[in-house]
Design a protein around this motif. Structure first.
Motif, PDB file in Angstrom:
ATOM      1  N   PHE A 159      34.886  -8.679 -24.698  1.00 45.68           N
ATOM      2  CA  PHE A 159      34.987  -7.485 -23.851  1.00 45.68           C
ATOM      3  C   PHE A 159      35.521  -6.313 -24.678  1.00 45.68           C
ATOM      4  N   VAL A 160      36.592  -6.575 -25.417  1.00 47.51           N
ATOM      5  CA  VAL A 160      37.196  -5.527 -26.239  1.00 47.51           C
ATOM      6  C   VAL A 160      36.241  -5.090 -27.358  1.00 47.51           C
ATOM      7  N   VAL A 188      32.911  -5.457 -27.733  1.00 53.57           N
ATOM      8  CA  VAL A 188      31.699  -4.774 -27.285  1.00 53.57           C
ATOM      9  C   VAL A 188      32.038  -3.403 -26.689  1.00 53.57           C
ATOM     10  N   GLY A 189      33.149  -3.376 -25.914  1.00 57.23           N
ATOM     11  CA  GLY A 189      33.564  -2.098 -25.318  1.00 57.23           C
ATOM     12  C   GLY A 189      33.755  -1.025 -26.373  1.00 57.23           C
ATOM     13  N   ILE A 190      34.421  -1.413 -27.469  1.00 59.93           N
ATOM     14  CA  ILE A 190      34.675  -0.433 -28.533  1.00 59.93           C
ATOM     15  C   ILE A 190      33.403  -0.110 -29.308  1.00 59.93           C
ATOM     16  N   TRP A 191      32.655  -1.185 -29.647  1.00 56.15           N
ATOM     17  CA  TRP A 191      31.448  -1.032 -30.478  1.00 56.15           C
ATOM     18  C   TRP A 191      30.418  -0.146 -29.783  1.00 56.15           C
ATOM     19  N   LYS A 192      30.140  -0.437 -28.505  1.00 59.55           N
ATOM     20  CA  LYS A 192      29.086   0.293 -27.792  1.00 59.55           C
ATOM     21  C   LYS A 192      29.648   1.417 -26.926  1.00 59.55           C
ATOM     22  N   HIS A 193      30.965   1.710 -27.062  1.00 58.43           N
ATOM     23  CA  HIS A 193      31.622   2.716 -26.226  1.00 58.43           C
ATOM     24  C   HIS A 193      31.264   2.523 -24.769  1.00 58.43           C
ATOM     25  N   ASN A 194      31.250   1.262 -24.311  1.00 62.98           N
ATOM     26  CA  ASN A 194      30.828   0.991 -22.949  1.00 62.98           C
ATOM     27  C   ASN A 194      31.570  -0.246 -22.448  1.00 62.98           C
ATOM     28  N   PHE A 195      32.674  -0.005 -21.696  1.00 66.58           N
ATOM     29  CA  PHE A 195      33.485  -1.140 -21.262  1.00 66.58           C
ATOM     30  C   PHE A 195      32.875  -1.871 -20.075  1.00 66.58           C
ATOM     31  N   ILE A 196      31.932  -1.205 -19.394  1.00 66.99           N
ATOM     32  CA  ILE A 196      31.236  -1.939 -18.321  1.00 66.99           C
ATOM     33  C   ILE A 196      30.310  -2.979 -18.955  1.00 66.99           C
ATOM     34  N   GLY A 256      30.812  -4.265 -21.864  1.00 68.33           N
ATOM     35  CA  GLY A 256      31.778  -5.245 -22.379  1.00 68.33           C
ATOM     36  C   GLY A 256      32.194  -6.231 -21.308  1.00 68.33           C
ATOM     37  N   PHE A 257      32.435  -5.699 -20.090  1.00 63.60           N
ATOM     38  CA  PHE A 257      32.862  -6.558 -18.999  1.00 63.60           C
ATOM     39  C   PHE A 257      31.766  -7.568 -18.635  1.00 63.60           C
ATOM     40  N   VAL A 258      30.507  -7.079 -18.600  1.00 60.08           N
ATOM     41  CA  VAL A 258      29.376  -7.966 -18.268  1.00 60.08           C
ATOM     42  C   VAL A 258      29.259  -9.082 -19.305  1.00 60.08           C
ATOM     43  N   ILE A 259      29.318  -8.701 -20.573  1.00 58.71           N
ATOM     44  CA  ILE A 259      29.183  -9.711 -21.630  1.00 58.71           C
ATOM     45  C   ILE A 259      30.363 -10.689 -21.566  1.00 58.71           C
ATOM     46  N   GLY A 260      31.568 -10.168 -21.390  1.00 54.85           N
ATOM     47  CA  GLY A 260      32.760 -11.018 -21.338  1.00 54.85           C
ATOM     48  C   GLY A 260      32.728 -11.977 -20.165  1.00 54.85           C
ATOM     49  N   MET A 261      32.337 -11.429 -19.009  1.00 56.99           N
ATOM     50  CA  MET A 261      32.245 -12.234 -17.791  1.00 56.99           C
ATOM     51  C   MET A 261      31.186 -13.336 -17.965  1.00 56.99           C
ATOM     52  N   LEU A 271      23.836  -7.199 -11.441  1.00 56.20           N
ATOM     53  CA  LEU A 271      24.772  -6.513 -10.553  1.00 56.20           C
ATOM     54  C   LEU A 271      25.166  -5.129 -11.087  1.00 56.20           C
ATOM     55  N   PHE A 272      25.040  -4.962 -12.410  1.00 53.07           N
ATOM     56  CA  PHE A 272      25.503  -3.713 -13.029  1.00 53.07           C
ATOM     57  C   PHE A 272      24.371  -2.897 -13.626  1.00 53.07           C
ATOM     58  N   MET A 273      23.126  -3.220 -13.219  1.00 55.59           N
ATOM     59  CA  MET A 273      21.961  -2.614 -13.867  1.00 55.59           C
ATOM     60  C   MET A 273      22.007  -1.088 -13.882  1.00 55.59           C
ATOM     61  N   SER A 274      22.528  -0.512 -12.775  1.00 57.00           N
ATOM     62  CA  SER A 274      22.513   0.949 -12.692  1.00 57.00           C
ATOM     63  C   SER A 274      23.277   1.591 -13.852  1.00 57.00           C
ATOM     64  N   TYR A 275      24.222   0.867 -14.423  1.00 57.84           N
ATOM     65  CA  TYR A 275      24.997   1.432 -15.534  1.00 57.84           C
ATOM     66  C   TYR A 275      24.279   1.388 -16.882  1.00 57.84           C
ATOM     67  N   PHE A 276      23.271   0.462 -16.975  1.00 56.80           N
ATOM     68  CA  PHE A 276      22.655   0.259 -18.288  1.00 56.80           C
ATOM     69  C   PHE A 276      21.340   0.989 -18.468  1.00 56.80           C
TER      70      PHE A 276
END
Lengths: 456, 456
Positions: B377-378, B380-388, B390-395, B448-453
């Motif tokens: 999560f951390v 990917v969040g930092i690498w792609k500047h996208n914590f959502i 990151g959350f999806v991948i982590g989850m 569930l998070f498609m709208s963000y991507f």
């Protein structure tokens, strides 16, 4: 619970009762009638208070017989010794066969070892000190010095008399080693031969000359191989100029073979399978180092795919086959790794042609890759009505499998040459590494055919 | 080539010379001076013509001593026996310890076995026929009937006299088994005890009563466990009502332990690691069945991703993390599998709480999944500047690892309960299966998070 289990439980309950009733005579009678392994099962089932009583009811010698057989982890052994009066513990260690006492002492810190050695009779202490010197996993570190040796120039009758006097201390009396006046090993005779032959025959006439021996610096796995190949019950250990230093018995070799098998299996799985804890935090803490290391290796694969994101965006069909290609190549790489590790373990180094081994593994990769590639070419071609896509997937599969096979054999060979145990190269490591190479191969091949996929 | 290798080569050359010079006396002298294992090394290095000469120079008895130790594959053993005169071969088999003769006969077809048994002295043949009855991998199938048994009501002196007369045939004389008039096992005494004690003591007073024995139908791995735990050189084999039927010696148990370790290792890798061929076609033919089977399992993963192709097309970033999630879950599943297989192998079935084992594995999966998930999560969040993202991948990582751990422990347990060897569940199988579940988990969470991507 089956019959045997029930018996163990009942026995433990009975012994606990006797201890708690402070019935020393009956406890001694019944405990000492058990085999040392069964005594160990009882001891390990006792509470600290109950164990304390055993230290009063049993002599150091009697408890030592049990400790010869117990196999316990570091913390427990340390705890048990700390519970005992130091003099009692030292006497117990002194009464044990030197090799088994050394096994226990190696689990303690240097200070503790010194305390016990100081309290021990000088003769036992010096024997143990000598053995503590040898490097771990060498013949010296697992040998014992309690063997029976005789000179050749005597009769069966006198040899039997010596044997009879030495039998109580010797770890095995079933082989008798023959030495010259300089303690150089010159022969061996089995107790069976002593018994079959006439009392006044000469040992020199009966013994096998040039006995098979191992060097004190030999790796314990080579010793295991010797005992296994020759079906020996024990093997003598000599120094560079053939002085007899000790013997290694088959029961210790079984432990070596077991440990080796467990560590190979653990290596392949990337986890210590001797994990017995049911605490998920401890279990997780032992598995995470590999997982997190491989996670970062996996990140390089992700960042590689990231470079091809435009391609995926243009032809999303490419994403469908990523896991199929990486997965299959990983499977092939794991097979190749296991075969290579096993070959390295069983063959004599000097006899192994590494070049030939790698070449044969690449060829095997080509053949498996070709069969797998053609299969997937047909399947994908029919499924997606697109034989060009099928060709790209099949071609990528062929190359990825060949590279995975190469990595699977090359990495353990390199580790072996660099002096590491090749069995540490785990399946998870090979699959994660081959993910990287497979993705690289896949997208490079796909790039050549992009015009056919765009918009698919 | 090292020293030992050189010695073996030189010895072989020397023996070949003697055979080709038809120098029977010297060949016999030098060959018979070797240990049977070394004789085997020579024999296996000879040409067919040279081997023919050994059948004339050596008695069936002498060659039999060597065949006790040789470990060769089916085809070779069959070939060697076919080269011999059938009478010679039958005499050789009859002269061997029954368990080793059975090992060889089991590699032949029924007709061949019958030929040799018919040519053999009745006594040997009936012993062997009895042993051939027992099911593979049971105590009965590896025991020998050549042991020393005595009755309790006699002195050490008379027991030694019996031992002396039986020593030439018995496979071990180091344990003497005590039976009653019905051949029921009532005690055991070691040769060491006979030697230490006085000649006129009674066996009944010296023997250990209630000796540890295995049942003739016991699995050979349980026998191995007994010999290893008790540090025995041999263990008696009895029927349901404690009649003494045979013994199993430690050298045979070492082979069992070795075979078991090799088959566990092979199982985990999904390949027979005893593969010694350098022919890539033969090697590939042994590896392909698993690979192709798993390829089709992998195809279901591909077709699953195919259903989410629209999602990938809309948000190609999702493709970047497929191999990271499937790979990490596969690694965790392999660890979990190896731990479960080992637990099943070492614990007594009756003592294993399967529910607890699975629960503990799920909990371990949750803890490792949580740590791994938060890490990614951390990152990917930092690498792609996208914590959502990151959350999806982590989850997805957390869930995929937990499910992989569940599968890794559940599958071997189910196989064990259904009567299969759990060690056959391979790492490649678990990784390929967990690819499927991981992809399913990943895309469902991502949906569930498609709208963000979209458009990323």
């Amino acid at each position: 619970m089956n019959e045997a289990q029930l018996e163990i439980e009942e026995r433990l309950e009975r012994m606990k009762e006797l201890l708690n009733a402070e019935n020393m005579p009956d406890f001694r009678d019944e405990f000492l009638a058990l085999h040392s392994y069964e005594q160990g099962q009882v001891y390990l089932g006792l509470t600290k208070e109950e164990r304390q009583k055993t230290y009063h009811y049993l002599s150091p010698n009697e408890l030592g017989d049990m400790f010869e057989v117990i196999e316990e982890d570091e913390e427990s052994v340390e705890e048990y010794l700390r519970e005992m009066n130091p003099n009692y513990a030292a006497d117990m260690l002194g009464a044990m066969y030197a090799d088994n006492a050394v096994d226990i002492l190696k689990q303690l810190n240097k200070h503790q070892v010194k305390v016990y050695l100081d309290l021990m009779p000088e003769e036992n202490a010096s024997e143990i000190k000598e053995l503590l010197h040898y490097e771990d996993e060498t013949a010296g570190s697992i040998m014992t010095t309690e063997f029976v040796s005789i000179v050749a120039n005597q009769t069966v009758r006198s040899a039997m008399a010596i044997l009879k006097s030495k039998a109580p201390e010797a770890e095995t009396i079933y082989y008798i080693y023959v030495v010259d006046s300089e303690e150089v090993l010159v022969g061996v005779i089995s107790l069976r031969d002593l018994i079959i032959n006439e009392d006044d025959q000469l040992i020199a006439d009966l013994m096998s000359e040039h006995p098979v021996a191992v060097k004190v610096t030999d790796d314990q796995n080579d010793v295991a191989k010797t005992i296994r190949d020759y079906d020996f019950l024990a093997v003598p250990v000599v120094d560079e100029v053939d002085h007899l230093l000790g013997i290694i018995t088959v029961d210790d070799i079984i432990d070596v073979i077991d440990d080796e098998a467990t560590s190979d299996y653990s290596g392949l799985a990337g986890v210590d399978v001797e994990e017995t804890t049911e605490n998920p935090f401890i279990a997780a803490s032992k598995r995470l180092p590999w997982l997190i290391t491989l996670l970062f290796l996996g990140m390089s694969t992700a960042s590689l795919i990231s470079r091809y994101e435009v391609m995926v965006s243009d032809a999303s069909i490419l994403a469908v086959f990523i896991s199929l290609i990486t997965g299959t190549a990983g499977n092939a790489g794991t097979q190749s790794l296991a075969v290579a590790v096993r070959k390295l373990a069983t063959q004599d180094d000097s006899n192994t042609n590494f070049g030939k081994m790698i070449f044969s593994e690449i060829m095997t990769g080509l053949v498996t890759g070709l069969v797998t590639g053609i299969t997937i070419f047909v399947v994908v071609g029919i499924w997606k009505h697109n034989f060009i896509l099928g060709f790209v997937i099949g071609m990528a599969m062929l190359c990825a499998i060949t590279v995975a096979n190469l990595a699977g054999s090359l990495i353990p060979i390199l580790m072996d040459r660099l002096g590491f145990d090749p069995a540490v190269a785990s399946g998870p490591f090979i699959t994660t590494l081959s993910d990287l190479t497979s993705v690289l191969i896949y997208f490079n091949i796909a790039a050549l055919f992009m015009s056919y996929f765009v918009g698919q």
